[in-house]
Structure formats: C-alpha cells, structure tokens
Design a protein around this motif. Structure first.
Motif, PDB file in Angstrom:
ATOM      1  N   GLU A 176      39.798  -4.684  -1.164  1.00  0.00           N
ATOM      2  CA  GLU A 176      39.680  -5.808  -0.202  1.00  0.00           C
ATOM      3  C   GLU A 176      40.791  -5.530   0.839  1.00  0.00           C
ATOM      4  O   GLU A 176      40.477  -5.672   2.198  1.00  0.00           O
ATOM      5  CB  GLU A 176      39.854  -7.203  -1.046  1.00  0.00           C
ATOM      6  CG  GLU A 176      38.752  -7.533  -1.874  1.00  0.00           C
ATOM      7  CD  GLU A 176      38.964  -8.918  -2.293  1.00  0.00           C
ATOM      8  OE1 GLU A 176      38.633  -9.958  -1.376  1.00  0.00           O
ATOM      9  OE2 GLU A 176      39.076  -9.107  -3.487  1.00  0.00           O
ATOM     10  N   ALA A 177      41.941  -4.975   0.459  1.00  0.00           N
ATOM     11  CA  ALA A 177      43.019  -4.824   1.644  1.00  0.00           C
ATOM     12  C   ALA A 177      42.514  -4.094   2.322  1.00  0.00           C
ATOM     13  O   ALA A 177      42.425  -3.599   3.593  1.00  0.00           O
ATOM     14  CB  ALA A 177      44.298  -4.701   1.133  1.00  0.00           C
ATOM     15  N   GLU A 271      32.674   3.439   2.521  1.00  0.00           N
ATOM     16  CA  GLU A 271      32.814   3.386   1.102  1.00  0.00           C
ATOM     17  C   GLU A 271      33.438   2.357   0.536  1.00  0.00           C
ATOM     18  O   GLU A 271      33.084   1.864  -0.640  1.00  0.00           O
ATOM     19  CB  GLU A 271      33.599   4.942   0.918  1.00  0.00           C
ATOM     20  CG  GLU A 271      32.895   6.140   1.205  1.00  0.00           C
ATOM     21  CD  GLU A 271      33.856   7.398   1.227  1.00  0.00           C
ATOM     22  OE1 GLU A 271      34.930   7.025   0.659  1.00  0.00           O
ATOM     23  OE2 GLU A 271      33.678   8.491   1.833  1.00  0.00           O
ATOM     24  N   VAL A 272      34.687   2.153   1.052  1.00  0.00           N
ATOM     25  CA  VAL A 272      35.562   1.074   0.177  1.00  0.00           C
ATOM     26  C   VAL A 272      34.820  -0.570   0.466  1.00  0.00           C
ATOM     27  O   VAL A 272      34.874  -1.350  -0.432  1.00  0.00           O
ATOM     28  CB  VAL A 272      36.973   1.122   0.943  1.00  0.00           C
ATOM     29  CG1 VAL A 272      37.041   0.357   2.322  1.00  0.00           C
ATOM     30  CG2 VAL A 272      37.784   0.165  -0.053  1.00  0.00           C
ATOM     31  N   THR A 273      34.042  -0.691   1.556  1.00  0.00           N
ATOM     32  CA  THR A 273      33.455  -1.847   1.613  1.00  0.00           C
ATOM     33  C   THR A 273      32.269  -1.920   0.844  1.00  0.00           C
ATOM     34  O   THR A 273      31.777  -3.170   0.055  1.00  0.00           O
ATOM     35  CB  THR A 273      33.026  -2.013   3.136  1.00  0.00           C
ATOM     36  OG1 THR A 273      33.831  -1.971   4.098  1.00  0.00           O
ATOM     37  CG2 THR A 273      32.094  -3.265   3.134  1.00  0.00           C
ATOM     38  N   ALA A 274      31.499  -0.757   0.399  1.00  0.00           N
ATOM     39  CA  ALA A 274      30.514  -0.599  -0.734  1.00  0.00           C
ATOM     40  C   ALA A 274      31.118  -0.951  -2.055  1.00  0.00           C
ATOM     41  O   ALA A 274      30.515  -2.022  -2.747  1.00  0.00           O
ATOM     42  CB  ALA A 274      29.854   0.700  -0.507  1.00  0.00           C
ATOM     43  N   THR A 279      31.553  -5.247  -6.483  1.00  0.00           N
ATOM     44  CA  THR A 279      32.468  -5.727  -7.633  1.00  0.00           C
ATOM     45  C   THR A 279      33.094  -7.014  -7.343  1.00  0.00           C
ATOM     46  O   THR A 279      33.495  -7.804  -8.279  1.00  0.00           O
ATOM     47  CB  THR A 279      33.747  -4.672  -7.709  1.00  0.00           C
ATOM     48  OG1 THR A 279      34.494  -4.675  -6.755  1.00  0.00           O
ATOM     49  CG2 THR A 279      33.259  -3.265  -8.036  1.00  0.00           C
ATOM     50  N   VAL A 280      32.923  -7.471  -6.144  1.00  0.00           N
ATOM     51  CA  VAL A 280      33.481  -8.649  -5.667  1.00  0.00           C
ATOM     52  C   VAL A 280      32.603  -9.752  -5.252  1.00  0.00           C
ATOM     53  O   VAL A 280      31.921  -9.229  -4.257  1.00  0.00           O
ATOM     54  CB  VAL A 280      35.049  -8.551  -4.575  1.00  0.00           C
ATOM     55  CG1 VAL A 280      35.515  -9.805  -4.520  1.00  0.00           C
ATOM     56  CG2 VAL A 280      35.924  -7.565  -5.433  1.00  0.00           C
TER      57      VAL A 280
END
Length: 288
Positions: A176-177, A271-274, A279-280
């Motif tokens: 998230e960060a 990538e990280v946003t996906a 998951t969140v």
C-alpha cells in the motif's frame, strides 16, 4: 521512533541567522529591483509551511512520531522565510512582504491520503533543493547567494528525513505504501512533460477556493513562479532532468529495484497497485 534521532541530526548542522550569514559582504551594486522581488515571492512561498504543517498535523493525528518531527521541519522552513525577509529588511525594506501578504497563503488544505502527501513533499524538497541551487548561481550579490546555498542544503536534509519516514511506512504498510509512493513519484517525475513544473505550492489543494486554491495563485504576482524559473534562474531541461534523476534514484533505493526512467517506475506502479487491489479491501492507511 525517528524523531529523537532526526532532531539530533538536524540540530547538529543548524545554522545561525546572525553568525552564519555573511551580512557584512552585502554589495548593493549587485542587487536589482527584479531580483529583490523574487526574494520577496520566495519569502512568501516559504511561509506556506504554516498551512502545510497544519495539514500534516490534522492528517497524521494518530502518528505522534511524525507529528513531533513537524516541530523541526516547521521551524526550519519558517526560518527560511524569516532569513529572506531579514535580507529585505536590511537591504530593500520597501520590498519586504506585509503581514497581509504572508497571511494570504495560509488557508486550509483539503484532506488527502497521508502516504501520498508524504511522497509529494519528499519530491518537493528535492525540487526546492535544485531550484535554490540554481537561484544561488543566478544571483550575483554575495549575501543572497550564500542564503540560497544555505536553504538548498536544508531542503536536501529535509528530503532525507522524509525518506526515513517513507521507509518506515513501507515496513508497516508494504504494498500500500509502495503504491502510494510510486503513484506520486510518477506524477512528480513527469513534470518536465507538463506545462509547469509540479511542486506542492502549485498543486490544487482546496476545491472550494478554486481557482485561488494554490499557494502560487495567492501570491501578489501569481505569474511570478514561471517567470522566475523560465526567464530568471533558467531552470531548463537540464536542471529538470537532474530533479527527475534524483526522484528515480531515491525510488530505486527505496523499492530496492532499479528505475532508469519514469516509464519503468510507472510499470512498477501498475504491478504493485494490482497486488494491492487483489489482496486489500480498505482505506489508504495513515503514516502510523
């Protein structure tokens, strides 16, 4: 907690306005009225640390460590405004900003995700460091050159402190960060492709006040920033590239992954946003 250590580090290198600024080297022949006006505008812009601090304290009420650090950041940023005003008071008193002009840039910022705001101001410190380095090169009067060199070093240290809080946030919030930092990093590192260089002072922060909802728009001369950057200190593509490179370098260190371009950082953001989306289910976290 980071605040006790950061306090000691910044205290150890803190400069004294009376003894560390070479006031006695002032050369009136090397200061024009146009240059004095830019100093006035920068003094007012630095005063905007006041509403920024109020925003940070409001949006990070549950983070006493970061909020305590604001006492140091706020003090040093207001000192920037004060030393510029002292310069004008001594050498161009008719140019000194009025209390009303200073108060005009104090307005409430709309609530925003704390992690994104942290990254925004980290990038802003990098940009200010470079702006002030260029301003020091542009000015010819010795005292104001020394002042801008001093301010630029402060901004670099502030960026380093924000980076420490970003690392802490990643250890607490993980992807998230990372997503928040990458999102704002792409925005700020893409500034050279926009009409104006992005910085917290010229981003919209209060929808109800539009179009006077930026620090820049509330200055005595709202067009000053572009003129200062483009025509006076000539913050050109070469200098803008330096800013982008510093943002990408720090993102590479923070994420432990090399980003040679904004495009690579943007791919990482996707990538990280996906991963977060998969998951969140929740709200963007606070800093604590």
């Amino acid at each position: 907690m980071l605040y006790p250590e950061l306090f000691k580090q910044l205290e150890a290198v803190r400069w004294n306005m009376d003894t560390d600024i070479p006031w006695d080297k002032f050369d009136a022949s090397l200061l024009t009225d146009d240059q004095a006006r830019t100093i006035k505008m920068n003094a007012i812009t630095e005063w905007s640390a006041l509403p920024a601090t109020e925003m940070f304290l409001r949006d990070n009420r549950d983070d006493s460590d970061f909020s305590a650090f604001m006492s140091v950041w706020f003090f040093e940023e207001q000192k920037h405004s004060l030393v510029l005003m002292e310069y004008l008071r001594r050498f161009r008193p008719e140019m000194a900003p009025t209390e009303a002009e200073l108060h005009e840039v104090r307005f409430e910022f709309d609530p925003a995700p704390a992690l994104e705001t942290l990254m925004l101001h980290f990038c802003g410190e990098i940009r200010l460091n470079h702006w002030y380095r260029r301003a020091a090169e542009w000015h010819t009067e010795p005292v104001i050159k020394a002042i801008y060199e001093t301010l630029s070093r402060d901004e670099a240290r502030h960026g380093g402190a924000y980076l420490r809080y970003m690392k802490r946030a990643m250890s607490k919030f993980g992807d998230e960060a990372k997503a928040a930092f990458a999102k704002v990093g792409v925005l700020m590192a893409s500034a050279r492709r926009t009409a104006q260089a992005l910085h917290p002072t010229n981003l919209h922060v209060n929808a109800k006040l539009f179009p006077r909802d930026t620090i820049q728009s509330r200055l005595p001369d709202p067009q000053w920033l572009e003129h200062w950057l483009d025509k006076q200190i000539q913050f050109d593509a070469v200098w803008e590239t330096k800013v982008v490179e510093r943002i990408l370098h720090n993102m590479s260190l923070l994420m432990e992954r090399s980003f040679a371009s904004v495009q690579e950082l943007n791919r990482f953001r996707k990538e990280v946003t996906a991963r977060v989306a998969a998951t969140v289910e929740g709200v963007t976290p606070k800093l604590a």
